[in-house]
Motif scaffolding. Sequence first.
Motif, PDB file in Angstrom:
ATOM      1  N   LEU A 108     -38.893  46.595 -12.155  1.00 26.74           N
ATOM      2  CA  LEU A 108     -37.726  46.318 -11.315  1.00 26.74           C
ATOM      3  C   LEU A 108     -36.478  47.033 -11.796  1.00 26.74           C
ATOM      4  N   THR A 109     -36.285  47.077 -13.105  1.00 27.17           N
ATOM      5  CA  THR A 109     -35.045  47.653 -13.630  1.00 27.17           C
ATOM      6  C   THR A 109     -35.253  48.922 -14.442  1.00 27.17           C
ATOM      7  N   GLY A 110     -36.501  49.167 -14.888  1.00 24.34           N
ATOM      8  CA  GLY A 110     -36.763  50.312 -15.747  1.00 24.34           C
ATOM      9  C   GLY A 110     -36.486  50.034 -17.214  1.00 24.34           C
ATOM     10  N   TRP A 111     -36.009  48.823 -17.520  1.00 18.26           N
ATOM     11  CA  TRP A 111     -35.723  48.449 -18.905  1.00 18.26           C
ATOM     12  C   TRP A 111     -36.988  48.563 -19.735  1.00 18.26           C
ATOM     13  N   ALA A 112     -36.926  49.283 -20.831  1.00 19.49           N
ATOM     14  CA  ALA A 112     -38.083  49.508 -21.706  1.00 19.49           C
ATOM     15  C   ALA A 112     -37.748  48.991 -23.102  1.00 19.49           C
ATOM     16  N   PRO A 113     -38.090  47.721 -23.386  1.00 20.55           N
ATOM     17  CA  PRO A 113     -37.678  47.137 -24.659  1.00 20.55           C
ATOM     18  C   PRO A 113     -38.453  47.598 -25.881  1.00 20.55           C
ATOM     19  N   GLY A 114     -39.660  48.120 -25.714  1.00 23.60           N
ATOM     20  CA  GLY A 114     -40.385  48.548 -26.903  1.00 23.60           C
ATOM     21  C   GLY A 114     -41.869  48.687 -26.679  1.00 23.60           C
ATOM     22  N   VAL A 115     -42.621  48.584 -27.782  1.00 22.75           N
ATOM     23  CA  VAL A 115     -44.060  48.817 -27.737  1.00 22.75           C
ATOM     24  C   VAL A 115     -44.836  47.659 -28.349  1.00 22.75           C
ATOM     25  N   GLU A 116     -46.108  47.595 -27.972  1.00 20.97           N
ATOM     26  CA  GLU A 116     -47.077  46.674 -28.547  1.00 20.97           C
ATOM     27  C   GLU A 116     -48.223  47.530 -29.058  1.00 20.97           C
ATOM     28  N   VAL A 117     -48.600  47.335 -30.326  1.00 21.17           N
ATOM     29  CA  VAL A 117     -49.604  48.176 -30.964  1.00 21.17           C
ATOM     30  C   VAL A 117     -50.676  47.292 -31.606  1.00 21.17           C
ATOM     31  N   ALA A 118     -51.938  47.494 -31.236  1.00 16.91           N
ATOM     32  CA  ALA A 118     -53.045  46.774 -31.858  1.00 16.91           C
ATOM     33  C   ALA A 118     -53.394  47.492 -33.162  1.00 16.91           C
ATOM     34  N   LEU A 119     -53.491  46.717 -34.239  1.00 14.26           N
ATOM     35  CA  LEU A 119     -53.825  47.263 -35.553  1.00 14.26           C
ATOM     36  C   LEU A 119     -55.083  46.576 -36.071  1.00 14.26           C
ATOM     37  N   ARG A 120     -55.875  47.326 -36.829  1.00 14.38           N
ATOM     38  CA  ARG A 120     -57.045  46.719 -37.480  1.00 14.38           C
ATOM     39  C   ARG A 120     -57.232  47.340 -38.845  1.00 14.38           C
ATOM     40  N   ARG A 121     -57.892  46.549 -39.701  1.00 19.22           N
ATOM     41  CA  ARG A 121     -58.165  47.010 -41.051  1.00 19.22           C
ATOM     42  C   ARG A 121     -59.605  46.603 -41.373  1.00 19.22           C
TER      43      ARG A 121
END
Length: 124
Positions: A108-121
Amino acid sequence: MTFPNGRPITVVRGRGFDLATGDPTAATSTVVLEGYGWAPRSYGTGSTREPDGRSRQGVIEGLTMYGPAADIRHTDGVILDARVDLADVGAHTVWDVEGEVGEWQSPLTGWAPGVEVALRRADG
């Protein structure tokens, strides 16, 4: 997205595996990013599962990392809560980025607050 109490991460680029031996190869660069947070990630009924391949017993731990948009790739590794230069990567636990990085953006606004990253070890 800015976390007032976010923590540093080090993105490790250029790691891989020797195709002949399966041994890991050295990283080629690191970059420190600020303002990240992470939380445990579970798989269905539990938080662990056995890794496939490599003929060994082990445990895969999963985390979801959140933070500002940055150049993080599915081939990168991440060192949590540390500012690490290339010479010291081997002294730290490196988490693998699992899959593509998810970017949050409002349609709706184009606001891009950040990222989500899946991590594994993988251990063991």
